[in-house]
Design a protein around this motif. Structure first.
Motif, PDB file in Angstrom:
ATOM      1  N   TYR A 146      -1.621 -38.110  -4.362  1.00 15.88           N
ATOM      2  CA  TYR A 146      -2.504 -38.001  -3.212  1.00 15.88           C
ATOM      3  C   TYR A 146      -2.708 -39.367  -2.551  1.00 15.88           C
ATOM      4  O   TYR A 146      -2.702 -39.476  -1.328  1.00 15.88           O
ATOM      5  CB  TYR A 146      -3.862 -37.412  -3.590  1.00 15.88           C
ATOM      6  CG  TYR A 146      -4.829 -37.496  -2.436  1.00 15.88           C
ATOM      7  CD1 TYR A 146      -4.686 -36.665  -1.335  1.00 15.88           C
ATOM      8  CD2 TYR A 146      -5.834 -38.451  -2.413  1.00 15.88           C
ATOM      9  CE1 TYR A 146      -5.531 -36.761  -0.254  1.00 15.88           C
ATOM     10  CE2 TYR A 146      -6.688 -38.555  -1.336  1.00 15.88           C
ATOM     11  CZ  TYR A 146      -6.534 -37.714  -0.261  1.00 15.88           C
ATOM     12  OH  TYR A 146      -7.366 -37.823   0.819  1.00 15.88           O
ATOM     13  N   ALA A 147      -2.867 -40.400  -3.358  1.00 13.48           N
ATOM     14  CA  ALA A 147      -3.082 -41.737  -2.806  1.00 13.48           C
ATOM     15  C   ALA A 147      -1.888 -42.195  -1.982  1.00 13.48           C
ATOM     16  O   ALA A 147      -2.054 -42.912  -0.996  1.00 13.48           O
ATOM     17  CB  ALA A 147      -3.372 -42.727  -3.931  1.00 13.48           C
ATOM     18  N   SER A 148      -0.704 -41.771  -2.357  1.00 11.14           N
ATOM     19  CA  SER A 148       0.484 -42.220  -1.614  1.00 11.14           C
ATOM     20  C   SER A 148       0.831 -41.305  -0.443  1.00 11.14           C
ATOM     21  O   SER A 148       1.435 -41.757   0.527  1.00 11.14           O
ATOM     22  CB  SER A 148       1.683 -42.356  -2.553  1.00 11.14           C
ATOM     23  OG  SER A 148       2.026 -41.101  -3.080  1.00 11.14           O
ATOM     24  N   THR A 149       0.461 -40.007  -0.507  1.00 12.31           N
ATOM     25  CA  THR A 149       0.852 -39.090   0.569  1.00 12.31           C
ATOM     26  C   THR A 149      -0.301 -38.675   1.476  1.00 12.31           C
ATOM     27  O   THR A 149      -0.090 -38.406   2.638  1.00 12.31           O
ATOM     28  CB  THR A 149       1.479 -37.808  -0.014  1.00 12.31           C
ATOM     29  OG1 THR A 149       0.508 -37.127  -0.807  1.00 12.31           O
ATOM     30  CG2 THR A 149       2.715 -38.128  -0.835  1.00 12.31           C
ATOM     31  N   GLY A 150      -1.510 -38.578   0.916  1.00 13.90           N
ATOM     32  CA  GLY A 150      -2.650 -38.147   1.704  1.00 13.90           C
ATOM     33  C   GLY A 150      -2.717 -36.643   1.910  1.00 13.90           C
ATOM     34  O   GLY A 150      -3.499 -36.165   2.727  1.00 13.90           O
ATOM     35  N   GLN A 210      -4.036 -33.163   1.312  1.00 13.75           N
ATOM     36  CA  GLN A 210      -5.295 -32.702   0.735  1.00 13.75           C
ATOM     37  C   GLN A 210      -5.100 -31.625  -0.326  1.00 13.75           C
ATOM     38  O   GLN A 210      -5.921 -31.489  -1.216  1.00 13.75           O
ATOM     39  CB  GLN A 210      -6.235 -32.216   1.824  1.00 13.75           C
ATOM     40  CG  GLN A 210      -6.769 -33.343   2.671  1.00 13.75           C
ATOM     41  CD  GLN A 210      -7.795 -32.859   3.667  1.00 13.75           C
ATOM     42  OE1 GLN A 210      -7.956 -31.661   3.888  1.00 13.75           O
ATOM     43  NE2 GLN A 210      -8.492 -33.798   4.290  1.00 13.75           N
ATOM     44  N   ALA A 211      -4.023 -30.863  -0.253  1.00 15.78           N
ATOM     45  CA  ALA A 211      -3.769 -29.845  -1.278  1.00 15.78           C
ATOM     46  C   ALA A 211      -3.540 -30.505  -2.639  1.00 15.78           C
ATOM     47  O   ALA A 211      -3.930 -29.963  -3.676  1.00 15.78           O
ATOM     48  CB  ALA A 211      -2.559 -29.004  -0.900  1.00 15.78           C
ATOM     49  N   ILE A 212      -2.933 -31.672  -2.635  1.00 10.06           N
ATOM     50  CA  ILE A 212      -2.719 -32.388  -3.891  1.00 10.06           C
ATOM     51  C   ILE A 212      -4.046 -32.947  -4.408  1.00 10.06           C
ATOM     52  O   ILE A 212      -4.273 -33.017  -5.617  1.00 10.06           O
ATOM     53  CB  ILE A 212      -1.653 -33.486  -3.718  1.00 10.06           C
ATOM     54  CG1 ILE A 212      -0.319 -32.806  -3.415  1.00 10.06           C
ATOM     55  CG2 ILE A 212      -1.554 -34.360  -4.950  1.00 10.06           C
ATOM     56  CD1 ILE A 212       0.827 -33.733  -3.159  1.00 10.06           C
ATOM     57  N   ALA A 244      -5.619 -32.272  -8.000  1.00 10.74           N
ATOM     58  CA  ALA A 244      -6.164 -33.322  -8.869  1.00 10.74           C
ATOM     59  C   ALA A 244      -7.546 -32.923  -9.386  1.00 10.74           C
ATOM     60  O   ALA A 244      -7.866 -33.154 -10.550  1.00 10.74           O
ATOM     61  CB  ALA A 244      -6.238 -34.646  -8.115  1.00 10.74           C
ATOM     62  N   GLY A 245      -8.345 -32.312  -8.534  1.00 11.77           N
ATOM     63  CA  GLY A 245      -9.665 -31.838  -8.964  1.00 11.77           C
ATOM     64  C   GLY A 245      -9.565 -30.792 -10.054  1.00 11.77           C
ATOM     65  O   GLY A 245     -10.299 -30.833 -11.048  1.00 11.77           O
ATOM     66  N   PHE A 246      -8.650 -29.847  -9.890  1.00 10.44           N
ATOM     67  CA  PHE A 246      -8.449 -28.842 -10.932  1.00 10.44           C
ATOM     68  C   PHE A 246      -7.959 -29.478 -12.222  1.00 10.44           C
ATOM     69  O   PHE A 246      -8.375 -29.085 -13.316  1.00 10.44           O
ATOM     70  CB  PHE A 246      -7.459 -27.768 -10.474  1.00 10.44           C
ATOM     71  CG  PHE A 246      -8.087 -26.683  -9.654  1.00 10.44           C
ATOM     72  CD1 PHE A 246      -8.992 -25.806 -10.222  1.00 10.44           C
ATOM     73  CD2 PHE A 246      -7.766 -26.531  -8.321  1.00 10.44           C
ATOM     74  CE1 PHE A 246      -9.577 -24.797  -9.469  1.00 10.44           C
ATOM     75  CE2 PHE A 246      -8.343 -25.533  -7.564  1.00 10.44           C
ATOM     76  CZ  PHE A 246      -9.252 -24.663  -8.134  1.00 10.44           C
ATOM     77  N   SER A 247      -7.076 -30.463 -12.114  1.00 12.89           N
ATOM     78  CA  SER A 247      -6.566 -31.129 -13.316  1.00 12.89           C
ATOM     79  C   SER A 247      -7.674 -31.874 -14.053  1.00 12.89           C
ATOM     80  O   SER A 247      -7.731 -31.861 -15.283  1.00 12.89           O
ATOM     81  CB  SER A 247      -5.436 -32.093 -12.947  1.00 12.89           C
ATOM     82  OG  SER A 247      -4.335 -31.386 -12.418  1.00 12.89           O
ATOM     83  N   PHE A 302     -17.085 -28.521  -4.750  1.00 14.37           N
ATOM     84  CA  PHE A 302     -16.632 -29.880  -4.471  1.00 14.37           C
ATOM     85  C   PHE A 302     -15.548 -29.878  -3.393  1.00 14.37           C
ATOM     86  O   PHE A 302     -15.579 -30.680  -2.465  1.00 14.37           O
ATOM     87  CB  PHE A 302     -16.107 -30.523  -5.746  1.00 14.37           C
ATOM     88  CG  PHE A 302     -15.533 -31.888  -5.554  1.00 14.37           C
ATOM     89  CD1 PHE A 302     -16.342 -32.956  -5.260  1.00 14.37           C
ATOM     90  CD2 PHE A 302     -14.159 -32.092  -5.654  1.00 14.37           C
ATOM     91  CE1 PHE A 302     -15.814 -34.224  -5.073  1.00 14.37           C
ATOM     92  CE2 PHE A 302     -13.620 -33.341  -5.467  1.00 14.37           C
ATOM     93  CZ  PHE A 302     -14.445 -34.414  -5.173  1.00 14.37           C
ATOM     94  N   SER A 303     -14.594 -28.948  -3.499  1.00 16.34           N
ATOM     95  CA  SER A 303     -13.505 -28.877  -2.524  1.00 16.34           C
ATOM     96  C   SER A 303     -14.028 -28.527  -1.139  1.00 16.34           C
ATOM     97  O   SER A 303     -13.571 -29.072  -0.133  1.00 16.34           O
ATOM     98  CB  SER A 303     -12.465 -27.846  -2.964  1.00 16.34           C
ATOM     99  OG  SER A 303     -11.965 -28.172  -4.218  1.00 16.34           O
TER     100      SER A 303
END
Length: 110
Positions: A29-33, A35-37, A41-44, A93-94
């Motif tokens: 997410y930090a490299s692509t931006g 939002q689905a990722i 990450a939140g689920f993980s 949160f999402s």
């Protein structure tokens, strides 16, 4: 108690894989931006917390005492409530992240 040992080893493997997935999703997410990722990450991260709860319950449930001479196995069904609550919190949160667009302030994509 061989079953408890196998259970704990399996939970540690699951914990390690979930940590790897959470870190990978945050970095992606930090490299692509995308939002689905970020949602993934939140689920993980919630899976990591769920696995920690399972590890704690697994450790506690096998212990015996005067009050519980056969062990505290009644704790194991309570674990079923944890994932339900964590999925609900992840949904809240999402929604907050999407509605107020705070993704950029949490992790700014490059």
């Amino acid at each position: 108690m061989e079953q408890k040992r196998i259970e704990r080893q399996t939970l540690w493997v699951i914990f390690s894989v979930n940590i790897l997935l959470a870190v990978s999703a945050c970095r992606t997410y930090a490299s692509t931006g995308i939002q689905a990722i970020f949602l993934d990450a939140g689920f993980s991260i919630l899976l990591v917390l769920s696995t920690v709860a399972a590890l704690v319950i697994s450790k506690i449930s096998g212990t015996t005492s005067r009050r519980f001479p056969e062990g505290r196995y009644w704790l194991e069904p309570l674990y079923a409530l944890f994932p339900l609550g964590s999925v609900y919190l992840n949904g809240l949160f999402s929604t907050y992240v999407y509605k107020f667009n705070v993704c950029g302030s949490l992790i700014s994509p490059s």
